[in-house]
Design an enzyme around this catalytic site. Structure first.
Site, PDB file in Angstrom:
ATOM      1  N   SER A   8       0.645  -1.188   0.127  1.00 44.62           N
ATOM      2  CA  SER A   8      -0.082  -0.032   0.067  1.00 44.62           C
ATOM      3  C   SER A   8       0.809   1.175  -0.025  1.00 44.62           C
ATOM      4  O   SER A   8       0.376   2.281  -0.609  1.00 44.62           O
ATOM      5  CB  SER A   8      -0.919   0.033   1.275  1.00 44.62           C
ATOM      6  OG  SER A   8      -1.695  -1.140   1.013  1.00 44.62           O
ATOM      7  N   THR A   9       1.919   1.362   0.635  1.00 40.42           N
ATOM      8  CA  THR A   9       2.822   2.339   0.728  1.00 40.42           C
ATOM      9  C   THR A   9       4.344   2.344   0.269  1.00 40.42           C
ATOM     10  O   THR A   9       4.630   1.100   0.312  1.00 40.42           O
ATOM     11  CB  THR A   9       2.863   2.946   1.999  1.00 40.42           C
ATOM     12  OG1 THR A   9       3.580   2.326   2.977  1.00 40.42           O
ATOM     13  CG2 THR A   9       1.353   3.222   2.621  1.00 40.42           C
TER      14      THR A   9
END
Length: 188
Positions: free
Chosen positions: A9-10
């Protein structure tokens, strides 16, 4: 051909455990990206969906890497079925080339969405209680000293958004927020 899809996600998150899965299944080509799975509008996912051909197999570490919602997951699986592509999820031990795999996929997708909905509801309830008790202040505001200098580099095309975010040590959404605030403050 055996293809793989890896997503975190990041930028700060590590995809190492997913890459171990890709090695285990002898994946020949891996599509990797570092973005949220809020929808299916992700460049590497879209490239994978266009790239797959009849008879290919797509390997993922787990369903949450491919889709956040049951609807998105089932839409992707339906596209794979239309193209005669097999999906293997290592963590859930699911292979869509089998009837049991297809059944389990539908059930697990529904359970995952149920769990996510419950988690978000508990989170909202907890935040509401914390706010009522005066304990919830939200996330700490991100401040960047000499942002004007970085902003100038961005505006002069010395840095693109990805490079700027990396240099500042912030996520792209946080950078977008900083740029918007900076532009609004300077427009006054």
């Amino acid at each position: 051909m055996i293809l793989g899809y890896v997503r975190v996600s990041t930028v700060e998150q590590n995809e190492a455990r997913q890459l171990v899965t890709m090695e285990k299944y002898n994946v020949e080509k891996v599509f990797t990206e570092k973005v949220s799975a809020k929808d299916t509008n992700r460049p590497e996912l879209q490239e994978l969906l266009e790239y797959v051909r009849e008879g290919d197999t797509v390997v993922i570490h787990d369903f949450s890497r491919l889709a956040r919602s049951t609807k998105d997951l089932l839409d992707i699986v339906e596209l794979f079925e239309y193209k005669n592509v097999t999906l293997i999820s290592a963590k859930e031990n699911i292979d869509t080339s089998t009837p049991t795999g297809k059944l389990m996929l539908t059930m697990i997708g529904a359970i995952n969405e149920f769990e996510r909905t419950n988690l978000l509801e508990r989170q909202r309830e907890g935040i509401a209680i914390a706010k009522a008790e005066g304990k919830y202040k939200g996330r700490k505001e991100v401040k960047v000293d000499n942002f004007e200098e970085y902003y100038s580099k961005y505006k002069n095309r010395e840095l693109n958004k990805s490079q700027l975010a990396k240099e500042l040590g912030v996520s792209r959404p946080t950078l977008d927020k900083l740029i918007k605030e900076h532009e609004e403050n300077n427009a006054k």
